[in-house]
Design an enzyme around this catalytic site. Structure first.
Site, PDB file in Angstrom:
ATOM      1  N   LYS A  36      74.773 -28.403 -28.538  1.00  0.00           N
ATOM      2  CA  LYS A  36      75.347 -29.484 -29.919  1.00  0.00           C
ATOM      3  C   LYS A  36      74.560 -30.238 -30.162  1.00  0.00           C
ATOM      4  O   LYS A  36      73.820 -31.221 -30.637  1.00  0.00           O
ATOM      5  CB  LYS A  36      77.180 -28.765 -30.369  1.00  0.00           C
ATOM      6  CG  LYS A  36      76.563 -29.110 -31.735  1.00  0.00           C
ATOM      7  CD  LYS A  36      77.929 -28.365 -32.202  1.00  0.00           C
ATOM      8  CE  LYS A  36      78.449 -26.847 -32.264  1.00  0.00           C
ATOM      9  NZ  LYS A  36      80.427 -26.814 -32.316  1.00  0.00           N
TER      10      LYS A  36
ATOM     11  N   ARG B 168      84.019 -32.214 -33.379  1.00  0.00           N
ATOM     12  CA  ARG B 168      83.161 -30.438 -33.156  1.00  0.00           C
ATOM     13  C   ARG B 168      82.935 -30.730 -31.383  1.00  0.00           C
ATOM     14  O   ARG B 168      82.519 -31.165 -30.626  1.00  0.00           O
ATOM     15  CB  ARG B 168      81.579 -30.413 -33.458  1.00  0.00           C
ATOM     16  CG  ARG B 168      81.990 -30.430 -34.931  1.00  0.00           C
ATOM     17  CD  ARG B 168      79.888 -30.976 -35.028  1.00  0.00           C
ATOM     18  NE  ARG B 168      79.973 -30.005 -35.479  1.00  0.00           N
ATOM     19  CZ  ARG B 168      78.419 -29.196 -35.981  1.00  0.00           C
ATOM     20  NH1 ARG B 168      77.398 -29.978 -36.137  1.00  0.00           N
ATOM     21  NH2 ARG B 168      77.973 -27.874 -36.170  1.00  0.00           N
TER      22      ARG B 168
ATOM     23  N   GLY C  93      85.623 -19.855 -26.711  1.00  0.00           N
ATOM     24  CA  GLY C  93      87.016 -20.677 -25.894  1.00  0.00           C
ATOM     25  C   GLY C  93      86.593 -21.415 -26.187  1.00  0.00           C
ATOM     26  O   GLY C  93      87.811 -22.619 -25.522  1.00  0.00           O
TER      27      GLY C  93
ATOM     28  N   MET D 299      87.178 -25.446 -28.199  1.00  0.00           N
ATOM     29  CA  MET D 299      88.113 -25.641 -29.639  1.00  0.00           C
ATOM     30  C   MET D 299      87.088 -25.605 -30.481  1.00  0.00           C
ATOM     31  O   MET D 299      86.113 -25.962 -30.500  1.00  0.00           O
ATOM     32  CB  MET D 299      88.685 -27.464 -29.305  1.00  0.00           C
ATOM     33  CG  MET D 299      89.504 -27.249 -30.707  1.00  0.00           C
ATOM     34  SD  MET D 299      90.038 -29.296 -30.068  1.00  0.00           S
ATOM     35  CE  MET D 299      88.801 -29.123 -31.707  1.00  0.00           C
TER      36      MET D 299
ATOM     37  N   ARG E 185      69.873 -24.396 -32.279  1.00  0.00           N
ATOM     38  CA  ARG E 185      69.679 -24.065 -31.366  1.00  0.00           C
ATOM     39  C   ARG E 185      68.794 -23.071 -30.688  1.00  0.00           C
ATOM     40  O   ARG E 185      68.550 -22.243 -32.159  1.00  0.00           O
ATOM     41  CB  ARG E 185      71.149 -24.247 -30.595  1.00  0.00           C
ATOM     42  CG  ARG E 185      71.866 -22.417 -30.677  1.00  0.00           C
ATOM     43  CD  ARG E 185      72.940 -22.211 -30.109  1.00  0.00           C
ATOM     44  NE  ARG E 185      73.333 -21.159 -31.576  1.00  0.00           N
ATOM     45  CZ  ARG E 185      75.112 -21.535 -31.219  1.00  0.00           C
ATOM     46  NH1 ARG E 185      75.999 -21.601 -30.869  1.00  0.00           N
ATOM     47  NH2 ARG E 185      75.673 -20.184 -32.110  1.00  0.00           N
TER      48      ARG E 185
ATOM     49  N   HIS F 227      81.594 -13.556 -35.879  1.00  0.00           N
ATOM     50  CA  HIS F 227      82.341 -13.871 -34.962  1.00  0.00           C
ATOM     51  C   HIS F 227      81.804 -12.450 -33.838  1.00  0.00           C
ATOM     52  O   HIS F 227      81.452 -12.686 -33.762  1.00  0.00           O
ATOM     53  CB  HIS F 227      83.240 -14.174 -35.018  1.00  0.00           C
ATOM     54  CG  HIS F 227      84.202 -14.291 -34.001  1.00  0.00           C
ATOM     55  ND1 HIS F 227      84.851 -13.347 -32.990  1.00  0.00           N
ATOM     56  CD2 HIS F 227      83.891 -14.977 -32.516  1.00  0.00           C
ATOM     57  CE1 HIS F 227      84.760 -13.883 -31.562  1.00  0.00           C
ATOM     58  NE2 HIS F 227      84.350 -15.194 -31.642  1.00  0.00           N
TER      59      HIS F 227
ATOM     60  N   ARG G   5      65.016   9.166   3.943  1.00  0.00           N
ATOM     61  CA  ARG G   5      65.811   9.235   5.326  1.00  0.00           C
ATOM     62  C   ARG G   5      66.540   9.962   5.623  1.00  0.00           C
ATOM     63  O   ARG G   5      67.026  11.059   5.169  1.00  0.00           O
ATOM     64  CB  ARG G   5      67.170   7.824   4.550  1.00  0.00           C
ATOM     65  CG  ARG G   5      68.215   7.578   5.696  1.00  0.00           C
ATOM     66  CD  ARG G   5      69.282   6.639   5.308  1.00  0.00           C
ATOM     67  NE  ARG G   5      69.663   7.898   3.685  1.00  0.00           N
ATOM     68  CZ  ARG G   5      71.284   6.765   3.507  1.00  0.00           C
ATOM     69  NH1 ARG G   5      71.238   5.883   3.518  1.00  0.00           N
ATOM     70  NH2 ARG G   5      71.664   7.657   2.762  1.00  0.00           N
TER      71      ARG G   5
ATOM     72  N   SER H 220      64.216  -0.693   6.219  1.00  0.00           N
ATOM     73  CA  SER H 220      64.797  -0.732   5.215  1.00  0.00           C
ATOM     74  C   SER H 220      66.037  -1.522   5.054  1.00  0.00           C
ATOM     75  O   SER H 220      67.519  -0.673   5.822  1.00  0.00           O
ATOM     76  CB  SER H 220      64.438   0.159   4.106  1.00  0.00           C
ATOM     77  OG  SER H 220      65.028   0.068   2.795  1.00  0.00           O
TER      78      SER H 220
ATOM     79  N   CYS I 115      67.306  -1.069   0.138  1.00  0.00           N
ATOM     80  CA  CYS I 115      67.147  -0.562  -0.677  1.00  0.00           C
ATOM     81  C   CYS I 115      68.427   0.017  -0.757  1.00  0.00           C
ATOM     82  O   CYS I 115      69.780   1.169  -1.314  1.00  0.00           O
ATOM     83  CB  CYS I 115      66.930   1.128   0.014  1.00  0.00           C
ATOM     84  SG  CYS I 115      68.109   1.860   1.801  1.00  0.00           S
TER      85      CYS I 115
ATOM     86  N   TYR J 105      60.068  -5.045  -0.829  1.00  0.00           N
ATOM     87  CA  TYR J 105      59.614  -3.859  -2.150  1.00  0.00           C
ATOM     88  C   TYR J 105      61.024  -4.253  -2.067  1.00  0.00           C
ATOM     89  O   TYR J 105      61.848  -4.122  -0.969  1.00  0.00           O
ATOM     90  CB  TYR J 105      58.356  -2.941  -2.345  1.00  0.00           C
ATOM     91  CG  TYR J 105      59.591  -2.311  -1.134  1.00  0.00           C
ATOM     92  CD1 TYR J 105      60.733  -0.823  -1.378  1.00  0.00           C
ATOM     93  CD2 TYR J 105      58.848  -1.969   0.071  1.00  0.00           C
ATOM     94  CE1 TYR J 105      60.820  -0.651  -0.410  1.00  0.00           C
ATOM     95  CE2 TYR J 105      59.299  -0.744   1.365  1.00  0.00           C
ATOM     96  CZ  TYR J 105      60.015  -0.115   0.470  1.00  0.00           C
ATOM     97  OH  TYR J 105      61.366   0.504   1.626  1.00  0.00           O
TER      98      TYR J 105
HETATM   99  P1  ADP Z   1      81.165 -23.283 -34.167  1.00  0.00           P
HETATM  100  O1  ADP Z   1      80.609 -25.005 -32.125  1.00  0.00           O
HETATM  101  O2  ADP Z   1      81.767 -22.453 -34.232  1.00  0.00           O
HETATM  102  O3  ADP Z   1      79.959 -23.054 -34.684  1.00  0.00           O
HETATM  103  P2  ADP Z   1      81.061 -26.034 -35.610  1.00  0.00           P
HETATM  104  O4  ADP Z   1      80.968 -27.431 -34.887  1.00  0.00           O
HETATM  105  O5  ADP Z   1      78.692 -25.379 -35.700  1.00  0.00           O
HETATM  106  O6  ADP Z   1      81.823 -24.825 -34.382  1.00  0.00           O
HETATM  107  O7  ADP Z   1      81.319 -25.916 -37.234  1.00  0.00           O
HETATM  108  C1  ADP Z   1      82.007 -24.625 -37.602  1.00  0.00           C
HETATM  109  C2  ADP Z   1      81.461 -25.118 -38.986  1.00  0.00           C
HETATM  110  O8  ADP Z   1      81.380 -26.436 -39.757  1.00  0.00           O
HETATM  111  C3  ADP Z   1      80.114 -24.949 -39.374  1.00  0.00           C
HETATM  112  O9  ADP Z   1      79.735 -24.028 -39.819  1.00  0.00           O
HETATM  113  C4  ADP Z   1      79.772 -26.272 -39.236  1.00  0.00           C
HETATM  114  O10 ADP Z   1      78.178 -25.895 -40.278  1.00  0.00           O
HETATM  115  C5  ADP Z   1      80.358 -26.900 -39.944  1.00  0.00           C
HETATM  116  N1  ADP Z   1      80.526 -27.915 -40.053  1.00  0.00           N
HETATM  117  C6  ADP Z   1      80.444 -29.152 -39.009  1.00  0.00           C
HETATM  118  N2  ADP Z   1      80.929 -30.201 -38.912  1.00  0.00           N
HETATM  119  C7  ADP Z   1      80.371 -30.395 -40.077  1.00  0.00           C
HETATM  120  C8  ADP Z   1      80.482 -31.486 -41.106  1.00  0.00           C
HETATM  121  N3  ADP Z   1      80.268 -32.900 -40.306  1.00  0.00           N
HETATM  122  N4  ADP Z   1      80.338 -31.133 -42.923  1.00  0.00           N
HETATM  123  C9  ADP Z   1      79.781 -30.233 -43.057  1.00  0.00           C
HETATM  124  N5  ADP Z   1      80.058 -29.354 -41.874  1.00  0.00           N
HETATM  125  C10 ADP Z   1      80.285 -29.406 -41.243  1.00  0.00           C
HETATM  126 MG    MG Z   2      77.882 -24.299 -35.587  1.00  0.00          MG
END
Ligand code: ADP
Ligand code: MG
Ligand code: MG
Length: 920
Positions: free
Chosen positions: A25, A94, A103, A105, A338, A455, A617, A782, A850, A870
């Site tokens: 990120k 974030r 998993g 935070m 990404r 999700h 075989r 083989s 094999c 192979y």
């Molecule tokens: P995840 O990896 O779970 O997507 P993110 O860090 O991307 O977590 O954030 C979760 C949500 O919060 C996303 O919708 C993201 O766009 C929003 N968000 C994160 N940072 C900001 C920010 N600075 N201002 C507004 N929205 C944010």
């Molecule tokens: Mg995100």
């Protein structure tokens, strides 16, 4: 090395290549900020170095000072201070590891609010409601995510507030109630932690950063890394970013967008958005989203701007990107991008499209590198067969493929049922990272809420698991769910089709789907790349399997297990008669019968693989596998008594009983004890080959001796085979061919139309070590890596995999299950040694593998590096092996073979090939 980098820090290389340090990120936020100059709210990244230092020795020295400095810089840029009671700057915290990881935070938004600054925010924005809505979100998020308080406690109060206000919408809860909620939420925090909610923004920030670091070693993160084979010592980065607000008013909003459709690969933007909403509202499936195309009506200018950004992102990353964006009072902000996850079908389509697109100009090699075995697996996924089923309800097809299983409504329930051996479909209102273990255990996932970027949808697509989301007709009530009047209980069967969103009660029969056209295109490119480097064959024991394998691109058979021909209902009694034979002539008679049966089988296989090599075989398993179980006969003897036939079988079974049959009388050892057996098999094979020649076919036969251990044994086995080959061929050119050897004259085979090689499996450690001497009598090797793994580790697969493998993997005593991915160090070393020593005797020695590892992409890299010619695997893995073989070539793991070993010919060393020529 500093621990903290601003998004616009001048790195020495493009930040997008610095995911190790900045996390995914953070690297992409920096790329968007500094390289692409896109509108990104400013911020900074606390690097993975800091996280690793924290894991080693607690909060690192100097980190607080660096964060404080970065924070001051950010405050300067923004012209606001965090915690300023009159005009506060708010930030998000974030997490972001190198690989995107459920998993880790969750993000905390609106950090910096407290009882004073919320008033400042209200005044500055002239919107008290907005300020308190932001504050109640923050307290709940911080409480749940950082302080670990169950989210329901906050949700329950929010629901109560909505009920009180007579509304179902969060956005309609009046300010007064929001104030009350903030207060009540703070009490919840105090009750759980024994301390008041932290008011000091410094404490808030430090707490959030530490919680991100801690989440790296949370159980969910560890489980995910285990499954995805991500190293546990990478650590995560933390991004601190100025907040922008999609929940300011109706001129604001938030959304998720893909530069093309991640489910199908179709060109053109794709995604969801919500007016007047913040952050996770879109993915949480709480409100019904609008498609990205509708953005054009609400915000035409922003729609245009976003499409232009999408085009730039695709051009820059040369791939499909996914993005998060927020509109604050008519201004667009990019919050994340990404390279996007995609389904197998989409991956294939995009790879093929992007090779043709001028803006991207992907090379075919790059296209091949972007496809994974899982992608191919997905398009080979099952589909509902036929159409006679009754649709219970429909949702969105979020991840393709059909899944059939029993309904479970909780992640824990699903996991427990799957562990008890049930096939499970997890049904939830929506999923969150807390459900990941249940999703993992399920065959398929069904949710009542959420869109195509919810999700459930994203996770399922990543794993190639069928999923249907947003099936709005579905209501979960306790241990059941209902659709209209239909009540479905936990444990009931349902079937879902993640391709089109269909949900059906009961078990729908499934069938393999049609592969898309791009599947063949991509594999054809792969074949060109690997041509002359690494071949792909299939393991097949009968005509239909061989034909299917050829259809899937197999270039021959690497393993035909002849014992499978012995187990048919019509064959088994004959095999038993051979085992029970008292006299040589009785044994001979039984062998004759087997020969006839085998000949027909061989002919079918050779026909299906005409002009391609077929490795047969000779009989491998211990003989007792063909006898009834001694336990059963003992019971019958004690109860009903045995008839004479059964008595003899019982005796034979006792005679042949072995304490350790996998290490006992099997493979070539059986041949030594029953010398007529292999001769019979070879005669059947050669007669089949001759019959094929007579019909104008071109059989290429490789006769393989199993389980050899050294020179003398190999020489003896070879002598039986050669003798049988020669005598069969002589018979055919003399008075003709046929089972009796005395049938009517058949035309002699054309010279060179029948090729026979004699070789061996290398599946004992000794054979690998003594490969040089064995190669004197073997024209090919083989590697049987299943047995080789068992014997190298001293692991009995059937015992070890069930009982101790998971403990070994958990404790890190093994990195991988060596029966799934070939052990590159131990077994791999034996393979390398065997190759080297074998070829020291016979430079043109043809070598393959094999075992089941032959269809595993990672093992294929190991085999390619070892110099194998192979790999051979089960027919349905053949496409995956073709791809992996091409990837091995691209990774430089193979050296070009100077000559195709298939035609590198006899006489190089020791005994040459047995070239059968009719002397017509
Ligand atoms: P995840 O990896 O779970 O997507 P993110 O860090 O991307 O977590 O954030 C979760 C949500 O919060 C996303 O919708 C993201 O766009 C929003 N968000 C994160 N940072 C900001 C920010 N600075 N201002 C507004 N929205 C944010
Ligand atoms: Mg995100
Ligand atoms: Mg998240």
């Amino acid at each position: 090395m500093p621990f903290v980098y601003d998004f616009d820090h001048k790195h020495r290389k493009p930040p997008m290549e610095m995911k190790d340090l900045l996390g995914g990120k953070g690297a992409n936020l920096a790329e968007m900020t500094s390289v692409l100059a896109l509108p990104v709210p400013p911020g900074f990244t606390i690097s993975t170095d800091a996280c690793r230092a924290y894991m080693d020795g607690g909060w690192p020295d100097g980190l607080s000072a660096e964060i404080a400095k970065a924070r001051t810089r950010l405050e300067k840029t923004m012209g606001k201070r965090i915690g300023d009671p009159s005009d506060p700057l708010l930030v998000s915290v974030r997490s972001g590891a190198k690989f995107s990881m459920p998993g880790m935070m969750d993000t905390v938004l609106n950090l910096g609010l407290n009882d004073q600054s919320v008033e400042g925010l209200a005044k500055q924005t002239d919107d008290e409601r907005f300020a308190y809505d932001s504050y109640r979100r923050f307290v709940a998020m911080y409480g749940r995510i950082v302080l670990g308080i169950p989210g329901e406690e906050f949700d329950l109060l929010l629901d109560a507030a909505k009920e009180l206000a007579g509304t179902t919408s969060d956005a309609a809860v009046p300010t007064e109630l929001l104030r009350y909620l903030v207060d009540a939420y703070q009490q919840i925090v105090e009750r759980h932690t024994g301390k008041p909610f932290p008011q000091d923004p410094d404490d808030q920030l430090r707490g959030a950063v530490e919680a991100v670091f801690e989440s790296w070693n949370g159980p969910r993160a560890i489980a995910y890394r285990d499954r995805e084979r991500i190293a546990h010592d990478l650590g995560t980065a933390v991004n601190v970013q100025a907040m922008v607000f999609g929940n300011r008013d109706d001129d604001s909003g938030t959304g998720v967008g893909f530069t093309r459709d991640p489910a199908t690969g179709t060109r053109g933007e794709y995604g969801d958005f919500l007016v007047n909403a913040q952050g996770e509202d879109v993915v949480a499936g709480i409100r019904n989203t609008e498609p990205l195309s509708a953005l054009k009506d609400h915000f035409p200018k922003i729609h245009k701007e976003l499409l232009a950004i999408f085009a730039r992102l695709e051009g820059h990353y040369r791939d499909m990107c996914d993005t998060e964006f927020t509109i604050e009072q008519g201004k667009l902000w990019m919050l994340q991008t990404r390279v996007g996850k995609r389904t197998g079908a989409a991956a294939l389509r995009m790879a093929v499209d992007m090779v043709a697109e001028k803006g991207i100009k992907l090379s075919k090699e790059e296209a091949i590198e972007r496809i994974t075995g899982d992608h191919l697996d997905q398009v080979l996924h099952p589909q509902f067969a036929g159409s006679g089923y009754k649709v219970l309800t429909k949702g969105l097809g979020a991840s393709p493929g059909a899944a059939v299983g029993r309904v479970y409504l909780t992640a824990d329930g699903a996991q427990a049922a799957a562990e008890a051996g049930e096939t499970v479909v997890l049904v939830r209102s929506e999923t969150s990272p807390e459900d990941v273990h249940g999703m993992l255990a399920a065959e398929g996932i069904l949710t009542a809420r959420g869109g195509l970027v919810s999700h459930a949808a994203v996770v399922a697509r990543g794993w190639g698991k069928p999923a249907v989301v947003g099936a709005e007709g579905l209501r979960i009530v306790g241990n059941t769910f209902t659709v209209g009047d239909t009540v479905v209980e936990e444990g009931d069967w349902i079937s879902i089709d993640g391709t089109n969103g269909t949900v059906v009660l009961g078990q729908v029969p499934v069938s393999q789907g049609e592969t898309p056209a791009e599947f063949d295109t991509v594999l054809a490119w792969a074949d060109v790349i690997r041509a002359g480097h690494l071949g792909v064959r299939a393991n097949a024991d009968n005509g239909p399997d061989a034909a299917n394998a050829r259809h899937l691109g197999a270039e021959g058979i690497g393993l035909c297990r002849t014992e499978h021909m012995f187990l048919g209902e019509d064959r088994l009694p004959i095999v038993r008669r051979m085992i029970l034979a008292d006299t040589p002539s009785e044994e001979q008679a039984a062998l004759e019968q087997l020969r006839l049966a085998q000949k027909a089988d061989f002919e079918e296989i050779l026909e299906a693989m005409d002009a391609l090599p077929v490795t047969i075989r000779l009989l491998d398993p211990p003989l007792h596998e063909f006898l009834p179980s001694t336990e059963e006969l003992a019971i019958k003897e004690a109860t009903d008594g045995l008839n004479p036939e059964e008595t003899r079988l019982f005796q034979a079974a006792k005679d042949w009983h072995e304490f350790n049959p996998m290490l006992g009388t099997r493979g070539v050892r059986l041949g030594v004890l029953k010398p007529g057996l292999y001769a019979m098999q070879v005669r059947a094979l050669m007669e089949a080959a001759l019959a094929r020649v007579a019909k104008g076919g071109h059989p290429i036969v490789e006769i393989m001796i199993p389980l050899t251990i050294g020179r003398e044994e190999m020489a003896l086995a070879r002598s039986w085979v050669e003798e049988a080959v020669t005598s069969t061929l002589a018979g055919s050119t003399g008075s003709g061919s046929g089972s009796s050897g005395r049938g009517k004259k058949s035309p002699a085979p054309a010279a060179g139309s029948l090729e026979v090689l004699i070789g061996t499996m290398i599946e004992t450690p000794r054979a690998a070590l003594r490969a040089a001497e064995i190669a004197e009598d073997a024209e090919f090797f083989s590697f049987g890596t299943n047995d080789l793994t068992q014997m190298t580790f001293g692991f009995s697969r059937d015992d070890v995999e069930g009982r101790m493998m998971s403990a070994y993997l958990e404790l890190g005593l093994l990195k991988r299950n060596p029966f799934e991915v070939v052990d590159p160090d131990g077994v791999g070393e034996l393979v390398r040694l065997g190759v080297e020593r074998g070829r020291s005797t016979r430079p043109d020695l043809k070598i393959g593998v094999c075992g089941e590892h032959g269809g595993d992409p990672e093992s294929i890299q190991t085999f390619a590096k070892a110099g194998l010619d192979y790999v051979s695997c089960s027919p349905f893995r053949v496409p995956i092996a073709r791809l992996a073989a091409a990837q091995a070539v691209l990774a430089g793991h193979t050296a070009a073979r100077t000559a195709d070993r298939k035609s590198a010919s006899a006489g190089v060393a020791a005994k040459g090939r047995t070239k059968a020529k009719g002397k017509g």
